[in-house]
Design a protein around this motif. Structure first.
Motif, short mmCIF file in Angstrom:
data_model
loop_
_atom_site.label_atom_id
_atom_site.label_comp_id
_atom_site.label_asym_id
_atom_site.label_seq_id
_atom_site.Cartn_x
_atom_site.Cartn_y
_atom_site.Cartn_z
N VAL A 185 -36.79 29.26 52.97
CA VAL A 185 -35.74 30.19 53.34
C VAL A 185 -36.34 31.59 53.38
CG1 VAL A 185 -33.49 31.15 52.77
CG2 VAL A 185 -33.99 28.75 52.24
N TYR A 186 -36.27 32.22 54.55
CA TYR A 186 -36.77 33.59 54.71
C TYR A 186 -35.64 34.57 54.44
CZ TYR A 186 -40.86 31.47 56.90
OH TYR A 186 -41.98 30.72 57.15
N PHE A 187 -36.02 35.78 54.01
CA PHE A 187 -35.04 36.80 53.68
C PHE A 187 -35.45 38.14 54.27
CE2 PHE A 187 -34.74 33.65 50.33
CZ PHE A 187 -33.37 33.52 50.11
N THR A 214 -22.98 39.57 54.44
CA THR A 214 -23.46 38.92 53.22
C THR A 214 -22.33 38.56 52.27
OG1 THR A 214 -23.75 41.08 52.14
CG2 THR A 214 -25.63 40.17 53.35
N TYR A 256 -30.42 24.42 46.46
CA TYR A 256 -31.57 25.29 46.68
C TYR A 256 -32.57 25.10 45.54
CZ TYR A 256 -28.78 27.59 50.25
OH TYR A 256 -28.02 27.84 51.38
N LEU A 305 -25.97 32.84 51.93
CA LEU A 305 -26.39 31.43 51.88
C LEU A 305 -25.22 30.51 52.21
CD1 LEU A 305 -28.48 31.57 48.59
CD2 LEU A 305 -29.32 31.81 50.93
N TYR A 319 -31.65 40.60 48.44
CA TYR A 319 -32.18 40.01 49.67
C TYR A 319 -31.07 39.30 50.44
CZ TYR A 319 -36.63 40.80 47.30
OH TYR A 319 -37.69 41.38 46.64
N GLN A 320 -31.25 39.26 51.75
CA GLN A 320 -30.28 38.60 52.62
C GLN A 320 -30.99 37.54 53.44
OE1 GLN A 320 -27.37 41.00 54.84
NE2 GLN A 320 -28.03 39.97 56.72
N ARG A 321 -30.41 36.38 53.45
CA ARG A 321 -31.01 35.27 54.19
C ARG A 321 -31.12 35.60 55.67
NH1 ARG A 321 -27.79 30.28 56.75
NH2 ARG A 321 -29.53 29.10 57.61
N ARG A 364 -40.92 36.25 52.35
CA ARG A 364 -40.83 34.83 52.06
C ARG A 364 -40.75 34.63 50.55
NH1 ARG A 364 -44.63 29.83 54.16
NH2 ARG A 364 -44.59 28.63 52.21
N LEU A 377 -29.55 36.86 45.96
CA LEU A 377 -29.82 36.25 47.26
C LEU A 377 -28.48 36.06 47.97
CD1 LEU A 377 -32.36 33.53 46.04
CD2 LEU A 377 -32.84 35.87 46.83
N GLY A 422 -23.60 30.63 56.35
CA GLY A 422 -24.77 31.42 55.99
C GLY A 422 -25.08 32.44 57.07
#
Length: 555
Positions: free
Chosen positions: A390-392, A331, A461, A456, A400-402, A441, A453, A226
């Protein structure tokens, strides 16, 4: 009597001539064979005679050409024990003191009279053979297979060269060998002489080679990572054998590395070792002063190990191990290429090996629709794994990217958490920008109803809808999404370890449907108007009775 003396003198002269010519009259031929050659590559063998029999010299031997003689004299000049002090003119004389002193040293080494590790040793011999190999004035002849017949005694230099298959890197390097063809008696198993004497005797030499190995590995068992993960990488490479006479460019030895989708982290703690030797240490501390030099925004590095190449090739065949860390930033596919070669080699032109390690990330796509297939925009979701948020970072609408919690600035995290605690649906509060990066968030669908997303790791999830599109209800029954490696689909068994590893990005999908908010149903009553009118009438009547009672009391 005088006639007898003359005849005796003639016979003596004839005996001397015969004695000096004995090598010429030696019977037959000899075969030179090279042992220990690898069988997985085709090896080209070439030879040239460097020393030959010559009864006119003090040793009975001489160098086969002035060029070769000069090469040996120059190679042995540095050796104090050789006592070589020749002028250029003397060096071209086959029986010069300088040339014969070199041959005497070689004879002493062959007889074991001179140590092979002190004084005049294999370093000077290796230097001379290497210079012979690389001289433009010395012509080698290709051997007719591994078993070359020769008809003259002497010392033959033999060079081996790997015929590298197209598209593959060099696997072996060889030092130049020396084969001595001398005289002997041909005997049967019982020790009886069966052939004429002197006879040239077959000889063999064992190839001295260095197998160039190169291996790159990482410590992630399933090859899925990730964004933000730290991966330990290891490079193992064999120090090559490089002949002393090779051009300066070929005496360079570099390790190169480049990463896409990641960046090096904590390079100051990276290690470079050869056995127990810390190569990063200075020469005074037993090392070689090797250093990792990072470039291209910390996505490439090089290590100059040219100091490991020396005339005696004392480090050839030893293994160098480099250990370092990479932080995942990409990513999709994280591609880490490493190779070893000369200075300024490219990956495609690597002389001493290359390897490519790929890691993959997980991707979850959420699609939001109404009860049919109409996409819904601005549906907001929170994502958790193992009950942790999990923040992005937002890269574009709906994508979005973790980002790991530790990489979210404290003030940003506080603002996002406070907005979540008060159940805010205000996007301006749910997206916090800092240093041109938008942190979130809660993730929101774009116009086509999707969220992507990225970055990861494997795991299960939980997707929780927090904000429903206007006019729709929240779906509280969203099934979890599990990212995993499956053999035959996105993974395969790794050869050697048996681990199930990813061969592509790991994808998961979920479709979420929302229902419309309906109008409140009618109760079937007469409404509120009649009650309002009745209430007002009661108030008026009450007020009238109040004033009437006061008049009556006043009377």
């Amino acid at each position: 009597m005088k006639r007898f003396k003359k005849v005796f003198a003639v016979l003596l002269t004839l005996a001397m001539v015969l004695g000096m010519s004995i090598t010429t009259f030696a019977a037959g031929s000899a075969t030179i064979t090279v042992n220990g050659l690898p069988t997985d590559r085709e090896i080209k063998l070439e030879y040239v005679k460097v020393i030959e029999a010559d009864q006119t010299t003090s040793t009975g031997w001489a160098f086969s050409s002035p060029e070769i003689q000069m090469i040996y004299i120059n190679a042995f000049k540095a050796a104090e024990a050789a006592d070589i002090n020749a002028t250029d003119a003397a060096a071209t004389d086959r029986n010069s003191e300088a040339a014969q002193n070199v041959i005497k040293q070689l004879i002493s080494i062959a007889k074991g009279e001179v140590s092979d590790t002190t004084g005049t040793n294999s370093t000077e011999i290796a230097q001379a053979l290497s210079d012979v190999r690389n001289s433009d004035n010395v012509t080698f002849t290709e051997m007719s297979g591994n078993g070359q017949q020769v008809t003259e005694a002497g010392v033959y230099a033999i060079k081996a060269t790997e015929k590298t298959p197209e598209g593959e890197v060099l696997k072996y390097t060889f030092n130049t060998m020396a084969a001595y063809v001398g005289f002997g008696e041909v005997k049967d198993e019982e020790g009886n002489v069966t052939g004429s004497y002197p006879t040239l005797m077959d000889t063999s030499v064992t190839a001295k080679m260095s197998e160039i190995t190169f291996d790159k590995s990482e410590d992630d068992l399933d090859d899925v990572v990730g964004v933000g993960d730290i991966v330990d990488f290891t490079i193992k490479v064999t120090v090559p054998y490089v002949e002393a006479g090779r051009p300066l460019t070929e005496k360079t030895f570099f390790i190169y590395d480049e990463v896409q989708g990641g960046e090096y982290t904590a390079l100051d703690t990276a290690t470079i070792k050869m056995g127990d030797t810390d190569l990063k240490a200075t020469e005074e501390n037993g090392g070689y002063g090797a250093a990792i030099v990072a470039t291209d925004n910390n996505t490439k590095f090089s290590i100059d190990l040219s100091n490991l190449i020396n005339t005696a090739n004392t480090n050839a065949g030893k293994e160098v191990i480099v250990s370092y860390k990479v932080k995942v930033t990409g990513t999709q596919t994280i591609d880490n290429k490493a190779y070893a070669g000369h200075k300024d080699d490219s990956y495609d032109d690597a002389h001493y090996g290359k390897d490519d390690e790929k890691l993959y990330t997980g991707i979850i796509t959420v699609t939001k629709t109404d009860e049919g297939t109409t996409p819904l925009e601005n549906a907001g979701f929170e994502v958790t794994i193992n009950d942790e948020i999990v923040y992005f970072t937002k890269t574009e609408a709906g994508v979005y990217q973790r980002v790991v919690t530790e990489d979210v600035p404290d003030d940003v995290k506080t603002a996002l958490d406070q907005a979540a605690e008060k159940n805010s649906t205000n996007i301006s509060e749910l997206e916090v920008e800092k240093d041109n990066v938008t942190y979130v968030r809660q993730v929101f669908t774009k116009a086509d109803g999707t969220i992507k997303l990225n970055g990861l790791d494997v795991g299960t999830y939980k997707i929780t809808e927090k904000t429903a599109p206007e006019g729709y209800s929240i779906n509280e029954n969203i099934e979890d999404v599990t990212l995993e490696v499956k053999e035959g689909e996105n993974g395969e068994k790794e050869e050697g370890t048996g681990n199930l590893v990813a061969i592509e990005n790991i994808a998961g999908e979920r479709t979420v449907q929302d229902t419309k908010l309906s109008a409140l149903p009618s109760t079937g009553g007469i409404g509120t108007t009649i009650f309002t009118i009745g209430g007002c009438a009661i108030i008026i009547v009450a007020a009238g009775l109040f004033f009437a009672s006061r008049r009556k009391s006043a009377k």
